[in-house]
Scaffold this motif. Structure first.
Motif, short mmCIF file in Angstrom:
data_model
loop_
_atom_site.label_atom_id
_atom_site.label_comp_id
_atom_site.label_asym_id
_atom_site.label_seq_id
_atom_site.Cartn_x
_atom_site.Cartn_y
_atom_site.Cartn_z
N GLU A 42 0.89 -1.39 0.07
CA GLU A 42 -0.03 -0.14 0.12
C GLU A 42 0.80 1.30 -0.09
OE1 GLU A 42 -1.90 -3.27 0.59
OE2 GLU A 42 -0.42 -2.64 2.07
N GLN A 77 1.42 4.25 -3.21
CA GLN A 77 1.44 5.63 -2.83
C GLN A 77 2.53 6.27 -3.38
OE1 GLN A 77 -0.73 7.45 -1.62
NE2 GLN A 77 -2.46 5.91 -1.17
N ARG A 87 -4.03 -7.90 -4.67
CA ARG A 87 -3.77 -6.99 -3.57
C ARG A 87 -2.90 -5.76 -4.38
NH1 ARG A 87 0.37 -7.59 1.69
NH2 ARG A 87 0.50 -5.37 2.04
N SER A 106 -4.29 -1.54 -3.99
CA SER A 106 -3.21 -0.61 -3.78
C SER A 106 -2.91 0.41 -4.74
CB SER A 106 -1.92 -1.52 -3.27
OG SER A 106 -0.97 -1.66 -4.40
N ASP A 144 -6.35 2.40 -4.95
CA ASP A 144 -6.38 3.08 -3.59
C ASP A 144 -5.39 4.56 -3.79
OD1 ASP A 144 -8.41 1.77 -2.65
OD2 ASP A 144 -6.93 0.59 -1.04
#
Length: 261
Positions: A130, A134, A181, A185, A188
């Motif tokens: 995650e 970003q 996943r 990630s 998001d």
């Protein structure tokens, strides 16, 4: 013991993997698999960041054959960067290549610094996917994209005993997760147009050929690099890897995603 030595990717490891996977490569498939990761996406005149660049095979391909403007390859291992710089000196595109060692943790580059971020089977060493999503988003310019392959698992449940045995044999820090996943990630973090590709079947077939080569074609060279005991251990590692590929738990894959303009 594994084929690792003084570092996760020390000289014995580098020599072994380049023998099996080709000059400049520490993971399978060579430039053909790199092109498949890119999925015909042009990188002409782009400023590229290659995270976990290893010995530089992908970066050199980008400037030599795909007309990238510049590639910055980064890795946490000094030995692989030394090897990348050696191969850079043999290239006619050395002015378009930079290889440097970085510390584990935050990537100390300015926001919106790169047109494209690439990685070939290196993100498995980063546990927090995650945070990774970003960081990738932060570093890309608007309209930029990420294209990566990684060694993954079929899901995010605790690993099976067979998978744990394989990871232990490798002797590497392998924080594998699922394609699902990675997708979450990226979404998001703000990415769009996320594309996912499962490569389990491809690598299962290739790994079976690799183990034949290790046992016959490269046997003498492998013994010279590792010694007979560790060469035999390498065969056992490949057998364990093929085992987790066959049960479908080990699932190499690709992902690509765009940062909105």
């Amino acid at each position: 013991m594994s084929i690792t030595d003084e570092a996760e990717y020390g000289q014995k490891q580098i020599n072994t993997l380049e023998l099996i996977w080709g000059e400049g490569f520490l993971s399978p498939g060579g430039i053909q698999e790199i092109d498949y990761v890119l999925n015909n996406r042009s990188i002409e005149n782009l400023n590229v960041l290659d995270i976990g660049c290893g010995c530089g095979g992908a970066a050199i391909h980008f400037v030599k054959n795909l007309e990238a403007s510049h590639v910055l390859g980064v890795d946490v291992e000094q030995e692989v960067i030394n090897r990348a710089n050696t191969l850079k000196l043999k290239s006619n595109h050395k002015h378009q290549l930079t290889f440097q060692v970085i510390e584990e943790g935050p990537l100390l580059f300015d926001n919106e610094s790169f047109d494209m971020i690439f990685s070939k089977d290196a993100f498995l060493h980063i546990s927090n996917k995650e945070w990774l999503g970003q960081e990738l988003f932060r570093l890309l310019k608007p309209g930029g994209f990420v294209a990566a392959s990684d060694w993954m698992r079929k899901d995010d449940n605790p690993p099976s005993e067979e998978m744990l045995d394989y990871i232990k044999a490798e002797g590497l820090d392998m924080q594998m997760c699922s394609l699902k996943r990675y997708s979450k990630s990226l979404i998001d973090a703000g990415f769009i147009n996320v594309k996912l590709t499962d490569r389990n079947e491809w690598y299962l077939n290739l790994a079976k050929k690799e183990i034949e080569d290790i046992q016959v074609k490269y046997k003498a060279q492998l013994i010279k690099i590792l010694g007979e005991n560790d060469a035999n251990e390498t065969v056992e590692i490949w057998k364990k890897m093929i085992g987790v590929l066959e049960i479908g738990e080990h699932r190499p894959g690709h992902f690509m995603a765009d940062k909105p303009t």
